[in-house]
Design an enzyme around this catalytic site. Structure first.
Site, PDB file in Angstrom:
ATOM      1  N   THR A  39       0.850  -1.193   0.000  1.00 45.01           N
ATOM      2  CA  THR A  39       0.000   0.000   0.000  1.00 45.01           C
ATOM      3  C   THR A  39       0.880   1.235   0.000  1.00 45.01           C
ATOM      4  OG1 THR A  39      -1.876  -1.002   1.104  1.00 45.01           O
ATOM      5  CG2 THR A  39      -1.496   1.307   1.600  1.00 45.01           C
TER       6      THR A  39
ATOM      7  N   ARG B 194     -14.385  -7.465   0.269  1.00 42.75           N
ATOM      8  CA  ARG B 194     -13.556  -7.128   1.446  1.00 42.75           C
ATOM      9  C   ARG B 194     -12.983  -5.698   1.333  1.00 42.75           C
ATOM     10  NH1 ARG B 194      -7.952  -5.547   2.412  1.00 42.75           N
ATOM     11  NH2 ARG B 194      -7.296  -6.398   4.399  1.00 42.75           N
TER      12      ARG B 194
ATOM     13  N   GLY C  76     -10.287  -3.136   3.382  1.00 38.99           N
ATOM     14  CA  GLY C  76      -9.239  -3.158   4.407  1.00 38.99           C
ATOM     15  C   GLY C  76      -9.238  -1.896   5.257  1.00 38.99           C
ATOM     16  N   ASP C  77      -8.088  -1.643   5.862  1.00 43.86           N
ATOM     17  CA  ASP C  77      -7.968  -0.483   6.746  1.00 43.86           C
ATOM     18  C   ASP C  77      -7.720   0.819   6.000  1.00 43.86           C
ATOM     19  OD1 ASP C  77      -5.457  -1.688   5.995  1.00 43.86           O
ATOM     20  OD2 ASP C  77      -4.482  -0.244   7.321  1.00 43.86           O
TER      21      ASP C  77
ATOM     22  N   THR D 165       0.326   0.738   6.564  1.00 40.81           N
ATOM     23  CA  THR D 165       0.333  -0.378   5.617  1.00 40.81           C
ATOM     24  C   THR D 165       0.534  -1.678   6.399  1.00 40.81           C
ATOM     25  OG1 THR D 165       1.424  -1.414   3.733  1.00 40.81           O
ATOM     26  CG2 THR D 165       2.824  -0.090   5.162  1.00 40.81           C
ATOM     27  N   GLY D 166      -0.171  -2.704   5.994  1.00 41.11           N
ATOM     28  CA  GLY D 166      -0.029  -3.973   6.704  1.00 41.11           C
ATOM     29  C   GLY D 166      -1.294  -4.793   6.569  1.00 41.11           C
TER      30      GLY D 166
ATOM     31  N   GLY E 276      -4.628  -5.476   6.979  1.00 39.19           N
ATOM     32  CA  GLY E 276      -5.684  -4.508   7.273  1.00 39.19           C
ATOM     33  C   GLY E 276      -6.648  -4.901   8.375  1.00 39.19           C
TER      34      GLY E 276
HETATM   35  N1  ASP Z   1      -3.412  -2.502   4.532  1.00 37.76           N
HETATM   36  C1  ASP Z   1      -3.819  -2.944   3.231  1.00 37.76           C
HETATM   37  C2  ASP Z   1      -5.099  -3.738   3.349  1.00 37.76           C
HETATM   38  O1  ASP Z   1      -5.237  -4.526   4.254  1.00 37.76           O
HETATM   39  C3  ASP Z   1      -2.799  -3.784   2.556  1.00 37.76           C
HETATM   40  C4  ASP Z   1      -1.445  -3.137   2.434  1.00 37.76           C
HETATM   41  O2  ASP Z   1      -1.004  -2.448   3.332  1.00 37.76           O
HETATM   42  O3  ASP Z   1      -0.788  -3.344   1.402  1.00 37.76           O
HETATM   43  O4  ASP Z   1      -5.947  -3.610   2.495  1.00 37.76           O
END
Ligand code: ASP
Length: 302
Positions: A168, A196, A198-199, A219-220, A222
């Site tokens: 992300t 779905r 995410g965060d 980022t991570g 989510g």
């Molecule tokens: N945080 C993002 C999600 O869960 C994924 C990412 O950080 O690449 O959608």
């Protein structure tokens, strides 16, 4: 953020990422240097990353279970606490521009799916065919995850996620007027399904900005970032407990998040210009530029 190890990356690949991060941050820096707003800096910096196939956002977004792209993005203005977010769009070239248009030109904070796309068209944002977002390496990533999912248990699948890169993109900025802003843009997670989200488009999880404290982009994994309300939690620890940005980010990213079982990282800047990039994975592509134009670009932990 993710499993990003020096020994696994070619020198060319490292150079490519470094160059793109440098290009992106230079765009934001120039806006700020010329007296522009942190919101403009955040949006335009993210545009560079969205237009590159290297990252999991815009052009390089990962594929869903059905093999398509669904983008999430959000932006927040630390001065007014206004925010905009879009979720699950498939044809908007730069989802961060849509998030900003939602913040500024709609009465809502978050729009999703076809409705968000109608709004994007009305705002005359750039619309592309879904195949604009197709990249061969994201197709391979989907095939890998789906193959491992087939005959394995949920816990194996979890470790597959943990082993992957997230990718992300985000930006946090402080301008000459002391205004903070943060933004985040993503394709979400490989093999996501059932719509779905995410965060990244969740204000308080993926993105948060408040002139009283800091601006954060996450980022991570989510699901964990939503449950830990990562971005807002960092701000709240500063506001209510008087922690520094560094202390707050460390507590959330190195303790609270791993205790829940999640991994990833954040980039942040506080209202004094202190910059923090905290992650609990083996690497995170990241860059900072201070008011003197001094650049820092790194990818690995050490
Ligand atoms: N945080 C993002 C999600 O869960 C994924 C990412 O950080 O690449 O959608």
């Amino acid at each position: 953020a993710g499993t990003i190890k020096k020994e696994k990356m070619s020198a060319e690949s490292v150079a490519m990422y470094r160059l793109k991060l440098k290009e992106a941050i230079q765009v934001g820096y120039t806006i700020l240097k010329d007296g522009g707003t942190s919101l403009d800096a955040v949006e335009k910096t993210i545009n560079v990353l969205e237009d590159s196939p290297l990252f999991n956002a815009g052009r390089g977004a990962v594929l869903t279970y059905e093999g398509v792209n669904e983008h999430d993005a959000s932006i927040m203005d630390g001065k007014t606490l206004n925010a905009g977010a879009s979720a699950g769009t498939t044809t908007v070239k730069n989802p961060i521009n849509l998030a900003r248009a939602i913040m500024e030109n709609s009465p809502h904070v978050m729009l999703s799916g076809p409705g968000a796309e109608t709004f994007a068209q009305e705002q005359e944002l750039e619309i592309v065919e879904p195949d604009y977002f197709f990249t061969e390496n994201k197709k391979k990533a989907l095939e890998r995850v789906q193959a491992s999912e087939k005959n394995k248990t949920a816990s194996f699948y979890d470790s597959e996620i943990k082993d992957s890169k997230f990718g992300t993109v985000g930006c946090a900025a402080l301008d000459k007027n002391g205004n903070l802003a943060a933004g985040t843009s993503t394709g979400g997670m490989t093999n996501k399904r059932w719509g779905r989200i995410g965060d990244s488009p969740i204000i308080g999880a993926g993105t948060y900005a408040n002139n009283a404290t800091c601006a954060v982009s996450s980022t991570g994994w989510g699901e964990f970032f939503i449950r830990a309300m990562v971005a807002h939690d960092i701000s709240a620890l500063m506001e209510y407990k008087g922690l520094s940005l560094k202390e707050a980010a460390q507590l959330v990213v190195q303790k609270k998040l791993p205790e829940l079982g999640g991994d990833g990282g954040i980039i942040a800047v506080d209202n004094q210009g202190n910059m923090v990039m905290e992650f609990n994975t083996s690497g995170m592509f990241r860059a900072t530029m201070n008011d003197k134009g001094e650049l820092y670009v790194e990818m690995f932990k050490d």
